[in-house]
Design an enzyme around this catalytic site. Structure first.
Site, PDB file in Angstrom:
ATOM      1  N   LYS A   8       0.868  -1.182   0.000  1.00  0.00           N
ATOM      2  CA  LYS A   8       0.000   0.000   0.000  1.00  0.00           C
ATOM      3  C   LYS A   8       0.896   1.221   0.000  1.00  0.00           C
ATOM      4  O   LYS A   8       1.876   1.290   0.739  1.00  0.00           O
ATOM      5  CB  LYS A   8      -0.889   0.005   1.248  1.00  0.00           C
ATOM      6  N   PRO A 187       4.699   8.468   0.388  1.00  0.00           N
ATOM      7  CA  PRO A 187       4.835   7.723  -0.869  1.00  0.00           C
ATOM      8  C   PRO A 187       6.243   7.161  -1.071  1.00  0.00           C
ATOM      9  O   PRO A 187       7.227   7.687  -0.534  1.00  0.00           O
ATOM     10  CB  PRO A 187       4.512   8.791  -1.927  1.00  0.00           C
ATOM     11  N   SER A 188       6.311   6.095  -1.849  1.00  0.00           N
ATOM     12  CA  SER A 188       7.577   5.456  -2.249  1.00  0.00           C
ATOM     13  C   SER A 188       8.398   4.949  -1.075  1.00  0.00           C
ATOM     14  O   SER A 188       9.621   4.819  -1.162  1.00  0.00           O
ATOM     15  CB  SER A 188       8.423   6.430  -3.088  1.00  0.00           C
ATOM     16  N   ARG A 189       7.730   4.670   0.038  1.00  0.00           N
ATOM     17  CA  ARG A 189       8.381   4.154   1.251  1.00  0.00           C
ATOM     18  C   ARG A 189       9.367   5.153   1.855  1.00  0.00           C
ATOM     19  O   ARG A 189      10.203   4.797   2.671  1.00  0.00           O
ATOM     20  CB  ARG A 189       9.091   2.811   0.979  1.00  0.00           C
ATOM     21  N   LEU A 190       9.280   6.426   1.460  1.00  0.00           N
ATOM     22  CA  LEU A 190      10.136   7.463   2.033  1.00  0.00           C
ATOM     23  C   LEU A 190       9.376   8.138   3.176  1.00  0.00           C
ATOM     24  O   LEU A 190       9.026   9.319   3.130  1.00  0.00           O
ATOM     25  CB  LEU A 190      10.551   8.469   0.952  1.00  0.00           C
TER      26      LEU A 190
END
Length: 210
Positions: A8, A187-190
């Site tokens: 997700k 977002p983007s696991r950041l």
């Protein structure tokens, strides 16, 4: 099912040092209020992690029952977690509020609350829960469900004839935090991670890499 493909992306909110309060308890209370308003399911549910008697980590879900100078929860002092906290008086708490894409991690020393605090919370509980505290030898092996049913009948009969009292083996703990981390999904696991660390009498705030 391909478990590795489950993912997700997070995008609801952001978190910066300039956004947070100077005191982590105040920051936690602010986030907790937001979680309540967002109608997070079991908003006060938390994972309580301790060090097992064999030296391995041990974790379970409990309910937070108070927040003042520390984080308060209640349990059977003779339970597995109670024995672990008797030997190693440190623990970690983890809160996850998926509706807000947030996580809070807390670490610190644990102490028993005053007996008056345990009494006050015990007598605020429903009668069935009070009886349950007497019935269950928490974490011990029992032969069958019948053991609990038979003991429940006996305890109900006992306290039908006299006033209820709190079991001496049941009460509260307060975790006094030394580290609290607030995690906001991005977002983007950041992700955003802001850590409060107690150094002396002051909290030092830092951003961590995701």
């Amino acid at each position: 099912m391909n478990i590795s493909a489950i993912r997700k992306d997070y995008s609801i909110k952001s978190l910066d040092i300039s956004d947070v309060k100077l005191d982590p308890i105040a920051q936690f209370n602010a986030w907790f209020d937001e979680a309540i308003n967002a109608e997070v399911l079991e908003v006060n549910a938390m994972t309580v992690s301790t060090l097992g008697l064999d030296g391995t980590p041990n974790a379970r879900i409990l309910l937070l029952k108070g927040i003042d100078t520390g984080f308060v929860f209640f349990t059977n002092y003779k339970s597995e977690k109670g024995q672990e906290l008797e030997m190693n008086k440190t623990a970690a708490l983890t809160f996850f509020w998926p509706e807000l894409e947030r996580q809070v991690r807390v670490r610190g020393k644990v102490e028993k609350v005053f007996e008056e605090e345990s009494d006050a919370y015990f007598f605020s509980r429903p009668t069935g829960s009070q009886i349950g505290a007497w019935v269950s030898p928490q974490s011990q092996e029992i032969a069958s469900r019948d053991y609990l049913s038979i003991k429940q009948i006996a305890v109900e009969k006992e306290f039908a004839e006299k006033d209820m009292v709190r079991p001496p083996h049941w009460g509260g703990y307060r975790l006094m935090a030394s580290t609290i981390e607030f995690w906001q999904g991005r977002p983007s696991r950041l992700h955003d991670r802001i850590r409060y660390e107690l150094q002396g009498d002051s909290w030092v705030i830092a951003r961590l890499a995701p």
